[in-house]
Design an enzyme around this catalytic site. Structure first.
Site, PDB file in Angstrom:
ATOM      1  N   PRO A   9     -56.576 -38.900  -2.191  1.00  0.00           N
ATOM      2  CG  PRO A   9     -56.688 -36.568  -2.244  1.00  0.00           C
ATOM      3  CD  PRO A   9     -57.157 -37.788  -2.948  1.00  0.00           C
ATOM      4  NE  ARG A  17     -57.467 -37.033   6.291  1.00  0.00           N
ATOM      5  CZ  ARG A  17     -58.451 -37.026   5.424  1.00  0.00           C
ATOM      6  NH1 ARG A  17     -58.756 -38.127   4.768  1.00  0.00           N
ATOM      7  NH2 ARG A  17     -59.120 -35.928   5.199  1.00  0.00           N
ATOM      8  CG  ASN A  73     -63.156 -42.132  -0.319  1.00  0.00           C
ATOM      9  OD1 ASN A  73     -63.167 -40.921  -0.518  1.00  0.00           O
ATOM     10  ND2 ASN A  73     -63.145 -42.658   0.887  1.00  0.00           N
ATOM     11  CG  HIS A  79     -64.932 -31.623  -1.109  1.00  0.00           C
ATOM     12  ND1 HIS A  79     -66.186 -32.164  -0.920  1.00  0.00           N
ATOM     13  CD2 HIS A  79     -64.104 -32.319  -0.285  1.00  0.00           C
ATOM     14  CE1 HIS A  79     -66.118 -33.125   0.000  1.00  0.00           C
ATOM     15  NE2 HIS A  79     -64.864 -33.229   0.391  1.00  0.00           N
ATOM     16  CG  ASP A  86     -64.706 -32.880 -17.279  1.00  0.00           C
ATOM     17  OD1 ASP A  86     -65.925 -32.748 -17.033  1.00  0.00           O
ATOM     18  OD2 ASP A  86     -63.949 -31.906 -17.523  1.00  0.00           O
ATOM     19  CG  HIS A  99     -67.510 -39.550   0.498  1.00  0.00           C
ATOM     20  ND1 HIS A  99     -66.325 -38.978   0.115  1.00  0.00           N
ATOM     21  CD2 HIS A  99     -68.411 -39.274  -0.473  1.00  0.00           C
ATOM     22  CE1 HIS A  99     -66.502 -38.361  -1.044  1.00  0.00           C
ATOM     23  NE2 HIS A  99     -67.747 -38.540  -1.423  1.00  0.00           N
ATOM     24  CB  ILE A 100     -64.616 -43.553   5.372  1.00  0.00           C
ATOM     25  CG1 ILE A 100     -63.910 -44.522   4.407  1.00  0.00           C
ATOM     26  CG2 ILE A 100     -64.574 -44.066   6.811  1.00  0.00           C
ATOM     27  CD1 ILE A 100     -62.410 -44.600   4.592  1.00  0.00           C
ATOM     28  CB  SER A 101     -66.569 -39.221   7.363  1.00  0.00           C
ATOM     29  OG  SER A 101     -66.242 -38.311   6.328  1.00  0.00           O
ATOM     30  NE  ARG A 106     -65.377 -34.536   8.197  1.00  0.00           N
ATOM     31  CZ  ARG A 106     -64.291 -34.931   7.552  1.00  0.00           C
ATOM     32  NH1 ARG A 106     -64.373 -35.853   6.614  1.00  0.00           N
ATOM     33  NH2 ARG A 106     -63.123 -34.410   7.842  1.00  0.00           N
ATOM     34  NE  ARG A 110     -64.024 -31.869   5.451  1.00  0.00           N
ATOM     35  CZ  ARG A 110     -62.803 -32.209   5.040  1.00  0.00           C
ATOM     36  NH1 ARG A 110     -62.656 -32.972   3.984  1.00  0.00           N
ATOM     37  NH2 ARG A 110     -61.744 -31.780   5.691  1.00  0.00           N
TER      38      ARG A 110
END
Length: 143
Positions: A9, A17, A73, A79, A86, A99-101, A106, A110
């Site tokens: 998402p 974003r 990703n 989380h 599964d 993960h980009i970050s 953070r 997270r």
């Protein structure tokens, strides 16, 4: 090698974003970059993005027998989603979490990753380059 690159998402909102966290490059920029770099690795990549958990589960199920590796990703589903954990276990395809970050630097929530225990590697905080490192890892260790 055939690799499926899955994004969860809001990854389609890259460039809009929270650019202070994710940068100004777009989702289309990410796809173009990964395609170009994958060519250099003689690796075929396909892409899938959804904001819906069930769609991501369905896509991973459909990948069984078709792909040699998955780069995922899971975004916010990292989380929260036992379903993604599964399904990665179920298909048994070597999967790298990206993960980009760096989620560990953070918000406290997270730092939890459900999918991580089913993944062969986790790469975080390296921007778009993390996707390439994930592909390189799969090529090196699972081809």
């Amino acid at each position: 090698m055939k690799i499926l690159v899955i994004n969860g998402p809001n990854i389609n909102m890259l460039g809009i974003r929270e650019p202070e966290i994710y940068g100004r490059e777009t989702y289309d920029d990410l796809i173009a970059y990964v395609k170009e770099e994958a060519k250099l690795l003689n690796t075929k990549v396909s892409f899938y993005q959804s904001n819906h958990e069930g769609d991501l589960v369905d896509k991973i199920q459909e990948s069984y027998g078709k792909y040699d590796g998955i780069v995922i990703n899971p975004a916010a589903y990292t989380h929260t989603s036992v379903a993604l954990l599964d399904v990665v276990k179920a298909v048994g395809i070597p999967t790298v979490e990206v993960h980009i970050s760096d989620p560990d630097s953070r918000d406290e929530f997270r730092k939890i990753s459900y999918i991580r225990q089913a993944c062969v590697e986790t790469i975080k905080g390296k921007g778009f380059k993390g996707y390439i490192e994930a592909i390189e890892y799969l090529v090196k260790h699972h081809s």
